[in-house]
Design an enzyme around this catalytic site. Structure first.
Site, PDB file in Angstrom:
ATOM      1  N   ARG A  34      -7.182   6.593  18.974  1.00  0.00           N
ATOM      2  CA  ARG A  34      -5.805   6.873  19.414  1.00  0.00           C
ATOM      3  C   ARG A  34      -5.772   7.773  20.641  1.00  0.00           C
ATOM      4  NH1 ARG A  34      -5.929   5.456  14.202  1.00  0.00           N
ATOM      5  NH2 ARG A  34      -4.065   4.764  13.091  1.00  0.00           N
ATOM      6  N   GLY A 102     -11.775  -3.076  13.770  1.00  0.00           N
ATOM      7  CA  GLY A 102     -10.432  -3.519  13.402  1.00  0.00           C
ATOM      8  C   GLY A 102      -9.356  -2.624  13.988  1.00  0.00           C
ATOM      9  N   SER A 175      -0.933  -0.146   5.329  1.00  0.00           N
ATOM     10  CA  SER A 175      -1.826  -0.238   6.483  1.00  0.00           C
ATOM     11  C   SER A 175      -1.349   0.622   7.643  1.00  0.00           C
ATOM     12  CB  SER A 175      -1.952  -1.690   6.947  1.00  0.00           C
ATOM     13  OG  SER A 175      -2.633  -1.713   8.194  1.00  0.00           O
ATOM     14  N   GLN A 177      -2.876   0.702  10.377  1.00  0.00           N
ATOM     15  CA  GLN A 177      -3.097  -0.083  11.597  1.00  0.00           C
ATOM     16  C   GLN A 177      -1.851  -0.891  11.949  1.00  0.00           C
ATOM     17  OE1 GLN A 177      -6.657  -2.367  11.016  1.00  0.00           O
ATOM     18  NE2 GLN A 177      -7.982  -0.550  10.968  1.00  0.00           N
ATOM     19  N   ASP A 328     -11.146   4.016   2.686  1.00  0.00           N
ATOM     20  CA  ASP A 328     -12.502   3.750   3.196  1.00  0.00           C
ATOM     21  C   ASP A 328     -13.586   4.414   2.347  1.00  0.00           C
ATOM     22  OD1 ASP A 328     -11.485   2.231   5.263  1.00  0.00           O
ATOM     23  OD2 ASP A 328     -11.412   3.901   6.672  1.00  0.00           O
ATOM     24  N   LYS A 355     -11.473  -5.396   4.636  1.00  0.00           N
ATOM     25  CA  LYS A 355     -12.112  -4.418   5.522  1.00  0.00           C
ATOM     26  C   LYS A 355     -13.242  -5.112   6.294  1.00  0.00           C
ATOM     27  CE  LYS A 355      -9.372  -1.158   4.487  1.00  0.00           C
ATOM     28  NZ  LYS A 355      -8.380  -0.746   5.466  1.00  0.00           N
ATOM     29  N   ARG A 401     -20.095   1.046   6.035  1.00  0.00           N
ATOM     30  CA  ARG A 401     -19.908   1.923   4.871  1.00  0.00           C
ATOM     31  C   ARG A 401     -20.662   1.415   3.644  1.00  0.00           C
ATOM     32  NH1 ARG A 401     -16.508   5.444   7.240  1.00  0.00           N
ATOM     33  NH2 ARG A 401     -14.806   4.552   8.471  1.00  0.00           N
TER      34      ARG A 401
END
Ligand code: S3P
Length: 451
Positions: A34, A102, A175, A177, A328, A355, A401
């Site tokens: 960001r 993503g 979300s 996103q 996550d 994910k 992950r």
């Protein structure tokens, strides 16, 4: 720019002695993406200290360059972004390849949505399988045109709106996103763009938009539904951003120290944003020893140094409402659950399926091949803890992950645990192996694990 090294790198980890020392994990991935994006839209020079220098974020840096911003790293380690102003991005000459990221691709779709430029996006073998319709649909309502494969998958070309229309959009899934893409599109749209968020997700976009000088107003009703209103076409003012350590990366040494007997570590400067600390809450409920030894605030975010000591854990029920604040972290929580006494039940996990991999299935399979008793449903996972036999080879499906979580499972397994590909760790936490080794852990070539 683009996808990570195409050759996979298998790696294994066996039983570890006590972990000890003081570490700082790299900068937060969400804030890093960001800060580059808002820097590209601010007029003048934004400085970013502590930017996560991992593949995902470097792909976003390259994307901002492709869109006309100047992005450079100084000899002092500080990144400098010279932005073009809201509405000032340029049409790139080539395809923008986001690799595994993503967040990078979905937020950039929002960023370019309110300008009449054509942009072609692609990604690696994981990203091209992930759903983009969740972002493209609200952007289409704002006037964007899309040429995509069926099912709105990458690669795709977007033409931003020449006369963007402000929308009121209720985000249908938990979300950050999707919320962020609509808000970023709202920046270039005249009038007020409204996002209604029934389930609270990480709020870095809202905080940073306010920090860069946008007029943003957030109201939360009695049921917790947030209504975010953003005034379009502001003049964003460049900022000096300091990126705190990523709690989603800190999760790995925190769980490792919790499960490895005799461990006692300090993890410094961890972002403690309430929308990001579900794992810490859950570990504390399980009996973990995590102590806040120093606390401070920077750039409107709370940070803490955490002392983590080994503790015996017990299984708990993790409520579905907590999922967005630790979405996550379930793979590494599953590792903690594998050594806990009794059952850990995790609920509300449907978003885990979209994910970097179908993480729910990757976690369940990884546990099973290492002899851990678990059951998986459409949106839940139950892990029955106990001694971990190990000895399995885990398929990571290009998911960083999954790789890190199962290497940590190896630290407490009777026989070493191998992962088919550790190369993807570079997408979010390139210093993972060094940092864990510095604490006393050891990794090994999978070929040697039987020796
Ligand atoms: C992110 C949001 C989450 C998270 C991802 C980063 C972000 O994704 O899983 O790693 O920076 O906004 P969703 O918005 O798809 O839940």
């Amino acid at each position: 720019m683009g996808s990570h090294a195409s050759r996979s790198r298998p790696l294994a980890a066996g039983k570890s002695g006590p972990l000890q020392g003081r570490v700082r994990v790299p900068g937060d991935k969400s804030i890093s993406h960001r800060s580059l994006m808002l820097g590209a839209l601010a007029l003048g020079e934004t400085t970013i200290e502590g930017l996560l220098e991992a593949e995902d974020v470097l792909n976003t840096a390259a994307a901002m360059r492709a869109l006309g911003a100047t992005v450079v790293k100084g000899a002092d380690g500080v990144w400098r972004v010279n932005g073009l102003g809201v509405g000032g991005l340029l049409e790139p000459t080539g395809v923008i390849d986001f690799g595994n990221a993503g967040t990078g691709v979905r937020l950039t779709m929002g960023l370019v949505a309110a300008q009449p430029i054509a942009v072609t996006f692609t990604g690696d073998a994981s990203l091209v399988k992930r759903p983009m319709g969740r972002v493209l649909n609200p952007l289409r309502d704002m006037g964007v045109e899309v040429i995509a494969r069926s099912g709105d998958r990458l690669p795709l070309t977007m033409r931003g709106a020449a006369t963007p229309v402000p929308v009121t959009y209720r985000v249908p899934m938990a979300s950050a996103q999707v919320k962020s893409a609509v808000l970023l599109a709202g920046l270039g749209t005249p009038g007020v763009t409204t996002v209604v968020e029934p389930v609270f997700t990480r709020d870095h976009t809202e905080r940073m938009l306010a920090g860069f000088g946008a007029a943003i107003d957030i109201a939360t009703d009695a049921a917790g539904v947030r209504t975010i209103r953003l005034e379009g076409r502001p003049e964003l003012k460049p900022q000096a951003v300091t990126v705190p350590s990523d709690p989603s990366s800190a999760a790995f040494p925190i769980v490792a120290a919790t499960v490895v007997p005799g461990s006692d570590i300090i993890v410094e400067g961890v972002l403690m944003n309430p929308a990001r600390i579900g794992l810490i809450e859950t570990l504390l409920e399980m009996g973990a020893s995590i102590e806040v030894v120093a606390e401070r605030e920077t750039g409107g975010e709370r940070l803490a140094d955490l002392r983590v000591r080994h503790a015996e854990l017990k299984g708990v029920d993790v409520p579905a409402v907590r999922a967005p604040s630790m979405i996550d972290e379930y793979p590494i929580l599953a590792v903690a659950a594998a050594v806990a006494e009794g059952e850990t039940r995790m609920n509300g996990l449907e978003e885990m399926r979209v994910k970097e991999s179908d993480r729910l299935s990757a976690v369940a399979n990884g546990l099973k091949v290492n002899g851990v008793d678990c059951s998986e449903g459409h949106d839940w996972l139950v892990v029955r803890g106990g001694p971990v036999p190990g000895g399995g080879l885990v398929t990571t499906h290009l998911d960083h992950r999954i790789a890190m979580s199962f290497l940590i499972l190896g630290f407490v397994a009777n026989t070493a645990v191998a992962v088919d590909d550790a190369a993807m760790i570079a997408t979010s936490f390139p210093t993972f192996e060094n940092l864990m080794t510095g604490l006393g852990a050891a990794f090994q070539e999978p070929e040697h694990r039987a020796a």
